[in-house]
Design a protein around this motif. Structure first.
Motif, PDB file in Angstrom:
ATOM      1  N   ARG A 238       0.836  -1.199   0.000  1.00  0.00           N
ATOM      2  CA  ARG A 238       0.000   0.000   0.000  1.00  0.00           C
ATOM      3  C   ARG A 238       0.873   1.252   0.000  1.00  0.00           C
ATOM      4  N   TYR A 239       1.931   1.230   0.793  1.00  0.00           N
ATOM      5  CA  TYR A 239       2.865   2.356   0.836  1.00  0.00           C
ATOM      6  C   TYR A 239       3.440   2.644  -0.543  1.00  0.00           C
ATOM      7  N   LEU A 240       3.849   1.589  -1.251  1.00  0.00           N
ATOM      8  CA  LEU A 240       4.444   1.765  -2.568  1.00  0.00           C
ATOM      9  C   LEU A 240       3.450   2.378  -3.547  1.00  0.00           C
ATOM     10  N   LEU A 241       2.197   1.923  -3.512  1.00  0.00           N
ATOM     11  CA  LEU A 241       1.201   2.446  -4.439  1.00  0.00           C
ATOM     12  C   LEU A 241       0.932   3.923  -4.159  1.00  0.00           C
ATOM     13  N   ILE A 242       0.823   4.293  -2.886  1.00  0.00           N
ATOM     14  CA  ILE A 242       0.645   5.700  -2.533  1.00  0.00           C
ATOM     15  C   ILE A 242       1.823   6.525  -3.034  1.00  0.00           C
ATOM     16  N   SER A 243       3.013   5.953  -2.962  1.00  0.00           N
ATOM     17  CA  SER A 243       4.243   6.681  -3.277  1.00  0.00           C
ATOM     18  C   SER A 243       4.526   6.794  -4.764  1.00  0.00           C
ATOM     19  N   CYS A 244       3.825   5.999  -5.608  1.00  0.00           N
ATOM     20  CA  CYS A 244       4.165   6.018  -7.034  1.00  0.00           C
ATOM     21  C   CYS A 244       2.959   6.149  -7.952  1.00  0.00           C
ATOM     22  N   SER A 245       1.784   6.456  -7.430  1.00  0.00           N
ATOM     23  CA  SER A 245       0.601   6.479  -8.295  1.00  0.00           C
ATOM     24  C   SER A 245      -0.333   7.624  -7.941  1.00  0.00           C
ATOM     25  N   ARG A 246       0.159   8.856  -8.162  1.00  0.00           N
ATOM     26  CA  ARG A 246      -0.697  10.003  -7.892  1.00  0.00           C
ATOM     27  C   ARG A 246      -0.583  11.049  -8.995  1.00  0.00           C
ATOM     28  N   THR A 247      -0.139  10.605 -10.166  1.00  0.00           N
ATOM     29  CA  THR A 247       0.020  11.505 -11.307  1.00  0.00           C
ATOM     30  C   THR A 247      -1.094  11.238 -12.314  1.00  0.00           C
ATOM     31  N   PRO A 248      -1.850  12.245 -12.708  1.00  0.00           N
ATOM     32  CA  PRO A 248      -2.963  12.016 -13.641  1.00  0.00           C
ATOM     33  C   PRO A 248      -2.512  11.340 -14.924  1.00  0.00           C
ATOM     34  N   ALA A 249      -3.152  10.207 -15.236  1.00  0.00           N
ATOM     35  CA  ALA A 249      -2.954   9.465 -16.486  1.00  0.00           C
ATOM     36  C   ALA A 249      -1.540   8.927 -16.663  1.00  0.00           C
ATOM     37  N   VAL A 250      -0.789   8.804 -15.572  1.00  0.00           N
ATOM     38  CA  VAL A 250       0.555   8.203 -15.626  1.00  0.00           C
ATOM     39  C   VAL A 250       0.635   7.167 -14.502  1.00  0.00           C
ATOM     40  N   PRO A 251       0.325   5.912 -14.788  1.00  0.00           N
ATOM     41  CA  PRO A 251       0.290   4.895 -13.732  1.00  0.00           C
ATOM     42  C   PRO A 251       1.673   4.421 -13.316  1.00  0.00           C
ATOM     43  N   ALA A 252       1.708   3.621 -12.267  1.00  0.00           N
ATOM     44  CA  ALA A 252       2.942   2.985 -11.819  1.00  0.00           C
ATOM     45  C   ALA A 252       3.462   2.069 -12.918  1.00  0.00           C
ATOM     46  N   ASN A 253       4.768   2.119 -13.161  1.00  0.00           N
ATOM     47  CA  ASN A 253       5.345   1.285 -14.211  1.00  0.00           C
ATOM     48  C   ASN A 253       5.952   0.012 -13.626  1.00  0.00           C
ATOM     49  N   LEU A 254       6.774  -0.679 -14.397  1.00  0.00           N
ATOM     50  CA  LEU A 254       7.314  -1.964 -13.942  1.00  0.00           C
ATOM     51  C   LEU A 254       8.110  -1.848 -12.655  1.00  0.00           C
ATOM     52  N   GLN A 255       8.693  -0.683 -12.385  1.00  0.00           N
ATOM     53  CA  GLN A 255       9.447  -0.489 -11.158  1.00  0.00           C
ATOM     54  C   GLN A 255       8.809   0.603 -10.300  1.00  0.00           C
ATOM     55  N   GLY A 256       7.492   0.724 -10.405  1.00  0.00           N
ATOM     56  CA  GLY A 256       6.809   1.764  -9.642  1.00  0.00           C
ATOM     57  C   GLY A 256       7.137   3.110 -10.245  1.00  0.00           C
ATOM     58  N   LEU A 257       8.130   3.797  -9.668  1.00  0.00           N
ATOM     59  CA  LEU A 257       8.752   4.950 -10.308  1.00  0.00           C
ATOM     60  C   LEU A 257      10.242   5.026  -9.995  1.00  0.00           C
TER      61      LEU A 257
END
Length: 700
Positions: free
Chosen positions: A360-379
């Protein structure tokens, strides 16, 4: 392994008093990426190593990619080959079908690029005199901390990325004065200048990725000062007492500061998937400068308070209690706990809880940009050409990033980043559907994509169709729209995103053909496995792979349900109902397993990491033990044949498959298997651990 498992009593005492159960903690600096601690605010990220003398903090911006907007079709007449492939398949000429399938491949995806490095050299820290070292990442407040003493004087460094203020905040304090040199560097073309207490670094990404030839192969990239996404990184040092001096080489020197706060931000010229980042990009330099100016007006305490308030309103929605772990185990460094969990088979509910919350921490930390999802390494990425370009791999990985979103109360992270990107794919995917598949309705997506919403089958007519020609990305991804609605019951969200879901279903309807009295796909592949034909040929291209039909079945059902909620498209609803009734059914093979192939063929690799043909069980929702006991049993048999040894992401999928089978024992067994210790990639010691599992910093 004694050198790994040994930990001092003093360090244990420090851990017990300073860290809770939701804290990653270590008793030494990180040497490898897979040991370092990652922080981020959903757009910007950093990888913190915690070196006492020479700290290198890797920096990333999730909008910094190679490439440019999609403006042409690489293989405009590809669709004309489709009838030839179908004819070859009808004649059971799988060799010819494989060869022809390559002809419909287009260009490869772009690559996610590293931003740069923040370098800090501390002049008054002698590593030989460092004592009481601890390095932690608290999931409760998303702050990474390094603590130690040198010559009896303390040093504490805390780092976090604030979403409200769009800056990384690095606070260095303690009784040991801060005497250091600070610089910004990048592996991309850049220039850095220092003025007063500020460093400004500007540069640009590659405009083209030729191919992924391996990590950091610069010949895979093409740079042009007039092309590619631009970036501006700004660092500002705010000392308490002492002095800051700017140097001609673009660095800063800190002298006798009692403590110092470093503020860092970055902005890129990326302005949308369909806009040229040079001619129609954002004013990235002004954006970065404004962020630093605003953040500089706030105290460290205010910045920390803003960050924690923002982060906690997301993270604190879910708690989990699986039991308690003895203090003698929970006080150990996280990597040691992971080793003991693997080797000694210790029970460690605290570690299992930590792993759950870390996701959950990782998703919060790498998925808050409009229309730019987390990639293979998050960010988080340090390579010029990262593994698999660190792109969006749609035959499992980009979707799996978001499996925890709704069920762990982070649905808006899926809405903001993933669903927004799906709308972009629907635009570019309509072009791919027409030009590569000859389907005039809807949109399609292949195996790989990027920030520019690439949707064509990739490979330049050279890649293996078993992964390059898979075209069910739209069918799979669009089901996330309906999933978000099921959890949110937000009708306006559904209305806004229904066209993308509908378009994916329309492509499926246009792609299906009739064969043997049923509807199926042709050509088809099953990621990323191969079948053994009756003549012994190991093939990849066939008709009616089970995974295709499973994803189509779910996509069509979701679209029909969404149309019912919105009271729209009655003719489409009827068309879907008819198609579902005629869709080729699931089949059970001679081993009792759910068939992966239309015919009861053997697998080239029975233990293959992909299990796409089980999609209907999970993440699909149309196979269950209650409603389809025979099919559920066949899914269980397929998992039994595959066994336990697979990659980390595949193990995570199998946890969920067993859960859907209501098989708690095997679900937990696979969870423990997922938490199998794996050494950092570049570690070469005698006790190196390889295979699927979990790294020391709990990345997969």
């Amino acid at each position: 392994m004694k050198h790994i498992l040994t930990v001092s009593l003093a360090t244990l005492a420090a851990f017990i008093t300073s860290a809770g159960n939701l804290t990653l903690r270590y008793d030494r600096p990180a040497r490898f990426f897979e040991e370092a601690l990652v922080i981020g605010n959903g757009t910007l990220g950093a990888t913190v190593y915690g070196e006492p003398h020479t700290e290198h903090i890797s920096l990333n911006d999730i909008t910094l990619w190679s490439g440019e907007p999609e403006t042409s079709v690489t293989t405009p007449d590809a669709w004309k080959v489709i009838p030839q492939i179908r004819e070859a398949l009808d004649s059971n000429d799988f060799r010819l079908a494989h060869k022809l399938n390559k002809q419909i491949q287009g260009h490869n995806s772009a690559a996610y690029m590293p931003l740069g490095t923040l370098n800090i050299t501390f002049h008054n820290v002698d590593t030989a005199k460092v004592a009481g070292y601890t390095r932690t990442l608290s999931l409760d407040n998303a702050v990474a901390t390094t603590q130690f003493s040198c010559d009896g004087r303390s040093r504490t460094t805390s780092a976090f990325f604030s979403a409200p203020d769009s800056v990384m905040v690095l606070h260095i304090g303690g009784s040991l004065p801060v005497c250091a040199t600070i610089s910004l560097t990048s592996r991309l073309p850049f220039t850095a200048q220092a003025s007063g207490s500020t460093i400004t670094s500007t540069g640009y990404a590659a405009y083209k990725t030729i191919t992924n030839k391996g990590k950091d192969r610069t010949e895979s990239l093409e740079f042009d000062p007039e092309r590619g996404t631009r970036f501006c990184t700004i660092l500002k040092a705010i000392p308490r007492r002492g002095s800051v001096t700017s140097n001609a080489d673009g660095s800063l020197t800190l002298t006798d500061c009692s403590d110092v706060t470093l503020l860092l931000t970055n902005a890129t010229s990326f302005n949308g998937f369909d806009r040229n980042p040079v001619t129609d990009g954002r004013d990235y330099q002004k954006l970065a400068a404004d962020r630093i100016a605003r953040a500089s007006e706030k105290s460290y305490k205010t910045l920390l308070k803003n960050h924690m308030a923002d982060y906690s309103q997301l993270f604190n929605r879910v708690s989990i209690d699986l039991g308690s772990t003895p203090d003698s185990i929970s006080a150990l460094p996280t990597d040691i706990q992971l080793l003991r969990y693997t080797d000694l088979k210790e029970k460690n509910p605290d570690l299992e809880e930590l792993y759950f919350q870390y996701g959950r921490y990782l998703l919060i930390s790498c998925s808050r940009t409009p229309a730019v999802p987390a990639n293979l390494q998050g960010l988080w990425n340090e390579h010029l050409t990262p593994p698999w370009n660190s792109n969006y791999t749609a035959n499992i990985n980009v979707e799996e990033n978001y499996w925890p979103a709704e069920v762990t109360a982070l649905g808006e992270l899926q809405d903001i980043a993933l669903v927004g990107w799906i709308r972009n794919l629907a635009e570019t995917g309509a072009t791919s559907a027409r030009n590569y598949y000859g389907v005039e309705r809807g949109w399609s997506m292949g195996h790989n994509s990027d920030i520019w919403a690439t949707t064509n089958p990739i490979g330049f007519r050279a890649n293996n169709p078993k992964w390059a020609n898979w075209n069910m990305g739209g069918a799979w991804l669009s089901t996330h729209i309906w999933e978000h609605y099921l959890f949110s019951r937000d009708t306006e969200f559904l209305r806004r995103n229904y066209p993308a879901l509908k378009g994916a279903a329309e492509f499926c309807l246009g792609w299906l053909i009739e064969k043997d009295g049923v509807l199926l796909t042709s050509p088809s592949t099953s990621p990323e496995n191969e079948f053994i034909a009756p003549d012994g040929y190991h093939g990849t291209t066939l008709t009616g792979a089970t995974s295709d039909l499973a994803m189509i079945r779910q996509c069509l059902a979701d679209t029909r349900d969404a149309a019912l909620v919105l009271d729209t498209d009655p003719s489409l609803r009827q068309e879907i109902t008819t198609a579902l009734e005629r869709l080729a059914p699931y089949r059970i093979g001679h081993k009792g397993n759910l068939q992966e192939w239309y015919h009861d063929w053997e697998d080239e690799d029975p233990q293959h990491r992909h299990q796409s043909h089980l999609y209907g069980l999970y993440p699909g929702r149309h196979i269950s033990p209650e409603t389809d006991p025979q099919l559920a049993a066949a899914c269980a048999r397929a998992l039994e044949i595959k066994g336990d040894n697979t990659t980390g992401w595949s193990t995570g999928w199998r946890v969920n498959l067993f859960a859907r089978l209501l098989d708690a024992e095997n679900a937990y067994h696979m969870y423990r298997r997922l938490l199998q210790y794996v050494s950092p990639d570049n570690y070469t010691g005698p006790d190196k651990r390889t295979g699927g599992g979990t790294y020391p910093n709990l990345l997969d």
